[in-house]
Structures are given as C-alpha cells and as structure tokens.
Design a protein around this motif. Structure first.
Motif, PDB file in Angstrom:
ATOM      1  N   THR A  38     -44.024  -8.734 -30.084  1.00  0.00           N
ATOM      2  CA  THR A  38     -44.429 -10.297 -30.370  1.00  0.00           C
ATOM      3  C   THR A  38     -42.921 -10.687 -31.055  1.00  0.00           C
ATOM      4  O   THR A  38     -42.812 -12.166 -30.799  1.00  0.00           O
ATOM      5  CB  THR A  38     -45.288 -10.040 -31.380  1.00  0.00           C
ATOM      6  N   SER A  39     -42.366  -9.795 -31.880  1.00  0.00           N
ATOM      7  CA  SER A  39     -41.132 -10.364 -32.476  1.00  0.00           C
ATOM      8  C   SER A  39     -39.706 -10.658 -31.923  1.00  0.00           C
ATOM      9  O   SER A  39     -39.048 -11.601 -32.074  1.00  0.00           O
ATOM     10  CB  SER A  39     -40.745  -9.594 -33.730  1.00  0.00           C
ATOM     11  N   TYR A  40     -39.749 -10.213 -30.532  1.00  0.00           N
ATOM     12  CA  TYR A  40     -38.752 -10.541 -29.604  1.00  0.00           C
ATOM     13  C   TYR A  40     -39.070 -11.498 -28.451  1.00  0.00           C
ATOM     14  O   TYR A  40     -38.074 -12.207 -27.999  1.00  0.00           O
ATOM     15  CB  TYR A  40     -38.481  -9.355 -28.555  1.00  0.00           C
ATOM     16  N   LEU A  41     -40.340 -12.094 -28.545  1.00  0.00           N
ATOM     17  CA  LEU A  41     -40.584 -13.106 -27.443  1.00  0.00           C
ATOM     18  C   LEU A  41     -40.275 -14.656 -28.197  1.00  0.00           C
ATOM     19  O   LEU A  41     -40.488 -14.692 -29.540  1.00  0.00           O
ATOM     20  CB  LEU A  41     -41.885 -13.223 -27.230  1.00  0.00           C
ATOM     21  N   VAL A  42     -39.417 -15.254 -27.521  1.00  0.00           N
ATOM     22  CA  VAL A  42     -39.109 -16.676 -28.100  1.00  0.00           C
ATOM     23  C   VAL A  42     -39.803 -17.618 -27.718  1.00  0.00           C
ATOM     24  O   VAL A  42     -40.356 -18.489 -28.507  1.00  0.00           O
ATOM     25  CB  VAL A  42     -37.509 -17.054 -27.998  1.00  0.00           C
ATOM     26  N   SER A  43     -39.913 -17.962 -26.489  1.00  0.00           N
ATOM     27  CA  SER A  43     -40.462 -19.129 -25.849  1.00  0.00           C
ATOM     28  C   SER A  43     -41.159 -18.772 -24.413  1.00  0.00           C
ATOM     29  O   SER A  43     -40.503 -17.686 -23.685  1.00  0.00           O
ATOM     30  CB  SER A  43     -39.720 -20.163 -25.836  1.00  0.00           C
ATOM     31  N   ILE A  44     -42.164 -19.645 -23.804  1.00  0.00           N
ATOM     32  CA  ILE A  44     -42.406 -19.498 -22.468  1.00  0.00           C
ATOM     33  C   ILE A  44     -42.648 -20.936 -22.141  1.00  0.00           C
ATOM     34  O   ILE A  44     -43.256 -21.967 -23.010  1.00  0.00           O
ATOM     35  CB  ILE A  44     -43.959 -18.788 -22.347  1.00  0.00           C
ATOM     36  N   ILE A  51     -42.527 -19.498 -14.419  1.00  0.00           N
ATOM     37  CA  ILE A  51     -42.923 -19.448 -15.826  1.00  0.00           C
ATOM     38  C   ILE A  51     -41.569 -18.704 -16.219  1.00  0.00           C
ATOM     39  O   ILE A  51     -41.320 -17.622 -15.586  1.00  0.00           O
ATOM     40  CB  ILE A  51     -43.961 -18.377 -15.887  1.00  0.00           C
ATOM     41  N   PHE A  52     -41.136 -19.402 -17.109  1.00  0.00           N
ATOM     42  CA  PHE A  52     -39.777 -18.767 -17.829  1.00  0.00           C
ATOM     43  C   PHE A  52     -40.083 -18.259 -19.285  1.00  0.00           C
ATOM     44  O   PHE A  52     -40.505 -18.741 -20.012  1.00  0.00           O
ATOM     45  CB  PHE A  52     -38.680 -19.842 -17.959  1.00  0.00           C
ATOM     46  N   ILE A  53     -39.850 -16.757 -19.172  1.00  0.00           N
ATOM     47  CA  ILE A  53     -40.101 -16.178 -20.520  1.00  0.00           C
ATOM     48  C   ILE A  53     -38.717 -15.854 -21.171  1.00  0.00           C
ATOM     49  O   ILE A  53     -37.835 -15.179 -20.760  1.00  0.00           O
ATOM     50  CB  ILE A  53     -40.939 -15.051 -20.312  1.00  0.00           C
ATOM     51  N   LYS A  54     -38.537 -16.295 -22.575  1.00  0.00           N
ATOM     52  CA  LYS A  54     -37.197 -16.227 -23.112  1.00  0.00           C
ATOM     53  C   LYS A  54     -37.582 -15.096 -24.122  1.00  0.00           C
ATOM     54  O   LYS A  54     -38.361 -15.281 -25.173  1.00  0.00           O
ATOM     55  CB  LYS A  54     -36.712 -17.520 -24.104  1.00  0.00           C
ATOM     56  N   THR A  55     -36.507 -14.269 -24.335  1.00  0.00           N
ATOM     57  CA  THR A  55     -36.732 -13.169 -25.278  1.00  0.00           C
ATOM     58  C   THR A  55     -35.223 -13.310 -26.057  1.00  0.00           C
ATOM     59  O   THR A  55     -34.282 -13.705 -25.539  1.00  0.00           O
ATOM     60  CB  THR A  55     -37.011 -11.787 -24.816  1.00  0.00           C
ATOM     61  N   ASN A  56     -35.325 -12.476 -27.189  1.00  0.00           N
ATOM     62  CA  ASN A  56     -33.869 -12.445 -27.863  1.00  0.00           C
ATOM     63  C   ASN A  56     -33.133 -11.122 -27.928  1.00  0.00           C
ATOM     64  O   ASN A  56     -32.287 -10.932 -28.457  1.00  0.00           O
ATOM     65  CB  ASN A  56     -34.035 -12.934 -29.483  1.00  0.00           C
ATOM     66  N   LYS A  57     -33.784 -10.497 -26.747  1.00  0.00           N
ATOM     67  CA  LYS A  57     -33.049  -9.055 -26.486  1.00  0.00           C
ATOM     68  C   LYS A  57     -33.195  -8.708 -25.079  1.00  0.00           C
ATOM     69  O   LYS A  57     -33.910  -8.775 -24.336  1.00  0.00           O
ATOM     70  CB  LYS A  57     -34.098  -7.869 -27.194  1.00  0.00           C
ATOM     71  N   PRO A  58     -31.782  -8.829 -24.487  1.00  0.00           N
ATOM     72  CA  PRO A  58     -31.640  -8.297 -23.053  1.00  0.00           C
ATOM     73  C   PRO A  58     -32.325  -7.152 -22.439  1.00  0.00           C
ATOM     74  O   PRO A  58     -32.870  -7.307 -21.402  1.00  0.00           O
ATOM     75  CB  PRO A  58     -30.008  -8.244 -23.025  1.00  0.00           C
ATOM     76  N   GLU A  88     -49.430 -17.899  -6.934  1.00  0.00           N
ATOM     77  CA  GLU A  88     -48.397 -17.851  -6.362  1.00  0.00           C
ATOM     78  C   GLU A  88     -47.128 -18.372  -7.262  1.00  0.00           C
ATOM     79  O   GLU A  88     -46.295 -19.372  -6.925  1.00  0.00           O
ATOM     80  CB  GLU A  88     -48.225 -18.748  -5.146  1.00  0.00           C
ATOM     81  N   PHE A  89     -47.318 -18.104  -8.512  1.00  0.00           N
ATOM     82  CA  PHE A  89     -46.017 -18.328  -9.260  1.00  0.00           C
ATOM     83  C   PHE A  89     -45.193 -17.063  -9.503  1.00  0.00           C
ATOM     84  O   PHE A  89     -45.486 -15.946  -9.208  1.00  0.00           O
ATOM     85  CB  PHE A  89     -46.810 -18.714 -10.655  1.00  0.00           C
ATOM     86  N   ASP A  90     -43.944 -17.479  -9.932  1.00  0.00           N
ATOM     87  CA  ASP A  90     -42.921 -16.703 -10.186  1.00  0.00           C
ATOM     88  C   ASP A  90     -42.704 -16.506 -11.890  1.00  0.00           C
ATOM     89  O   ASP A  90     -42.844 -17.442 -12.485  1.00  0.00           O
ATOM     90  CB  ASP A  90     -41.443 -16.854  -9.600  1.00  0.00           C
ATOM     91  N   ILE A  91     -42.053 -15.104 -12.173  1.00  0.00           N
ATOM     92  CA  ILE A  91     -41.979 -15.117 -13.604  1.00  0.00           C
ATOM     93  C   ILE A  91     -40.458 -14.551 -13.736  1.00  0.00           C
ATOM     94  O   ILE A  91     -40.003 -13.786 -12.831  1.00  0.00           O
ATOM     95  CB  ILE A  91     -42.489 -14.044 -14.323  1.00  0.00           C
ATOM     96  N   LYS A  92     -39.689 -15.375 -14.505  1.00  0.00           N
ATOM     97  CA  LYS A  92     -38.186 -15.286 -14.771  1.00  0.00           C
ATOM     98  C   LYS A  92     -38.136 -14.906 -16.297  1.00  0.00           C
ATOM     99  O   LYS A  92     -38.632 -15.644 -16.901  1.00  0.00           O
ATOM    100  CB  LYS A  92     -37.438 -16.445 -14.422  1.00  0.00           C
ATOM    101  N   TYR A  93     -37.200 -13.826 -16.429  1.00  0.00           N
ATOM    102  CA  TYR A  93     -37.114 -13.624 -17.903  1.00  0.00           C
ATOM    103  C   TYR A  93     -35.666 -13.910 -18.421  1.00  0.00           C
ATOM    104  O   TYR A  93     -34.572 -13.731 -17.662  1.00  0.00           O
ATOM    105  CB  TYR A  93     -37.115 -11.989 -18.003  1.00  0.00           C
ATOM    106  N   ILE A  94     -35.372 -14.640 -19.304  1.00  0.00           N
ATOM    107  CA  ILE A  94     -34.035 -15.343 -19.718  1.00  0.00           C
ATOM    108  C   ILE A  94     -34.006 -14.840 -21.145  1.00  0.00           C
ATOM    109  O   ILE A  94     -34.862 -14.750 -22.095  1.00  0.00           O
ATOM    110  CB  ILE A  94     -33.943 -16.778 -19.405  1.00  0.00           C
TER     111      ILE A  94
END
Length: 94
Positions: A38-44, A51-58, A88-94
């Motif tokens: 939870t602490s590593y997730l920044v935004s969706i 769907i773009f999922i942004k974290t602060n750890k690569p 039929e959605f895609d998930i991308k991690y940034i």
C-alpha cells in the motif's frame, strides 16, 4: 436508490473501477508475496481502456508485471459482482 443506479455517472463509475483495481493489486501481491504494498502505490488513472498504476519503486512494477494476469482476472470478477461492464482493458505499470 440502488447502487447500480448511482453508478451510471461516469465519474462515480471511474472512481469505483480505480478503487477495485487498487484493492485487487494489494490483495494479489499480498497473497503471492506476503507483503503489503500500500505504501508503494502512488496513483491509478484510467485512459480509454488502459489502466495506469504508478508506484514509487521500479522493482514493485516488475513484480506486479509477473502477476498482471491474476490482477486482471481478480479485477474483472469484482467488476462483474457490481455489474460494471469494463472488459478488455490493459494494465500498465509506471
């Protein structure tokens, strides 16, 4: 008023989808690795059918990529339970 009647508003629908994706990511990672991220997730954010999922750890992005199919499957099941059609959605991690 029933919950599916209030979900017709696009903003509310988008917020519910984001919340379900957020919870699915946390649940799948916790089941697979035994760690709360939870602490590593920044935004969706959602753009079209991506769907773009942004974290602060690569490294978390890389590990989430390994579980992408399972995250997508869990999210689709949760969306079906509350009658939201978002397939039929895609998930991308940034």
């Amino acid at each position: 008023m029933l919950i599916w009647d209030s979900l017709n508003d696009n903003k509310k629908r988008e917020t519910v989808i984001k919340s379900l994706v957020w919870k699915s990511v946390i649940d799948v990672y916790k089941n697979e690795r035994g760690m709360d991220i939870t602490s590593y997730l920044v935004s969706i954010r959602i753009k079209w059918k991506t769907i773009f999922i942004k974290t602060n750890k690569p490294i978390i992005n890389t590990e989430l990529l390994m579980f992408a199919d399972k995250i997508k499957e869990v999210t689709e099941k949760k969306l079906l339970v509350i009658w939201i059609r978002f397939f039929e959605f895609d998930i991308k991690y940034i």
